[in-house]
Motif scaffolding. Sequence first.
Motif: not given
Length: 553
Positions: A516-528
């Motif tokens: 699967x793909x996560x929408x934006x890994x830049x969020x949550x300090x990279x822990x998304x």
Amino acid sequence: MQLDLFAVQLQEILQEAIYVLIDLAIKLAGATGLYFILFYLLRSLFRKFERDIALVTLNVSSYPVLAIFILIAFKVTIQNTVSLATVVWLEQLFIGGIIIAISYWSLQLFKQVLVYYLKEYAAITEVMWDDVLIPLLEGVIPSVIVLVGGSAVLQLCFGLDLTGAWLTLGGGAFVIGFAVKDILANFFSGIVLLLDSPFQFGDVLRIETESGTQLGILRKIGVRVTRFYMFETHTEVYIPNSVMQSQRLTNLSRPIEPVYFFTTIELTPKCDLEQARYVMQEIIQAHPDTLGDIETKLDCLERYYDWTNVADDFVAKKKNGKKRLLAENAVNEKLEEIEQSLEALIITLQFVEEGGLTQEEIETVQQEFNDVLELIGLTVLHQSVHRRPSFFNLKQVQSSFHLEETQDADSLIKLVRQWYRIWLRDPNVVDQDEYVLPEIWEHKIKLLKRRVQKLHQKIMNPLQEETRLDDYVKRLVEWLRDRFKQARSQWQEPQVRMEGVVHYEGYTYIQFILNYYVDDIRLEDGARGIRVNSDIHREIMRHLKEDCQSRGV
């Protein structure tokens, strides 16, 4: 005899004095006229311009130009006066003053006009080299101006021969260059990275080092080092540019911004494996932070992640997720409508551009593009148009215009802002994300407005480029699809595959791989991505624990 000689000398002195006074009066009148032009006439004229570059340039230039005019006027007067022309130090004084005034003027023009507007331009461009080149120029050029101006004063006013100094400086530069070869290697490596860069500021990179693999966001490519923000340690890491060229990096933000994840789950053969696969796929699809068809996600979200008695924050997460998906769907639909309108405009241009555009065809194209502007949320203000005849047809020429945002709540710009503001209310976002999301999307909106304005200018001035207008529109469509917001494609849908059989401590398990793909890994300090993976596993265990015994991850 002596009286006659004295009378002649006195007459020459009086004539010279009268000449000097008349000459100074003329130059004073010229200086007064120049003062009026600089401080009143041009100032009132430039204040009417939309951009302030002309007014700022005038403010910076007024006093230096006036001073240079006065100094040159005095120097000319001295040269034309017999008694003063022999006073060498006086002429050198004015030459030095002129050089200093020109140097000061150049310095102020560079710092307050050129650098300021270059930074403004760099803020809305997509390339990276200007963000580094401009600070470099800002530090080097003023020193060069001062050095050249000082050298000119020493050589022209004091008569110093600087040939030896320049030779010494050249030799010293060679020695210094050899001593700092590593720094120079980093510098030129940084230039290469900027000009031929596989990534942009804000991209998430996987950095493979001897100690392992780490994820980080590219913050800046500097003159000597490249700066990263590392998710795991919440620290900034500086890597020399010469090392960066040989470093193995994986850009997780290209070609698409969502990041790919996969994980494994093992289930016993006793359970209904096909049903389990179907449930796991729906659970991934239902998570608000994974990619997938939005209508399917909304439908699945109603049936899963009902953690009312377990986690109160996910109740708010689920509610916000529905609103965010609906807002994103509205953005996607508006983008699709804009792309369809642009594609229709391309067809129109390809049809009418053969043989040259007539005035009626120009107006048709302009009207179609104005409809696109309305969909985007922009309108043309302060537009003045004049016409001029061409050899065959009457062409319409745009003399000035300004694009301004409309207040239409259904426009693309308004829908994008509504979408990311709903996103900011996601319970999982951290404080830093309140700056990350607006920065990302406002930058994209600025780029969109700039590209649209350039295209609008070409459409309003079709002379000499009328056969290329369809190509310019195609580029805008490609940019919208690739760089503004990437559409959710079929290959981004979650996939659950039965991979094989795994034996563990005498038991047999069927291994499934979840992609699967996560929408934006830049969020949550990279822990998304890690948090999304945990949510998915938790929901899978909650639904399958009664029917299947799982060995877990």
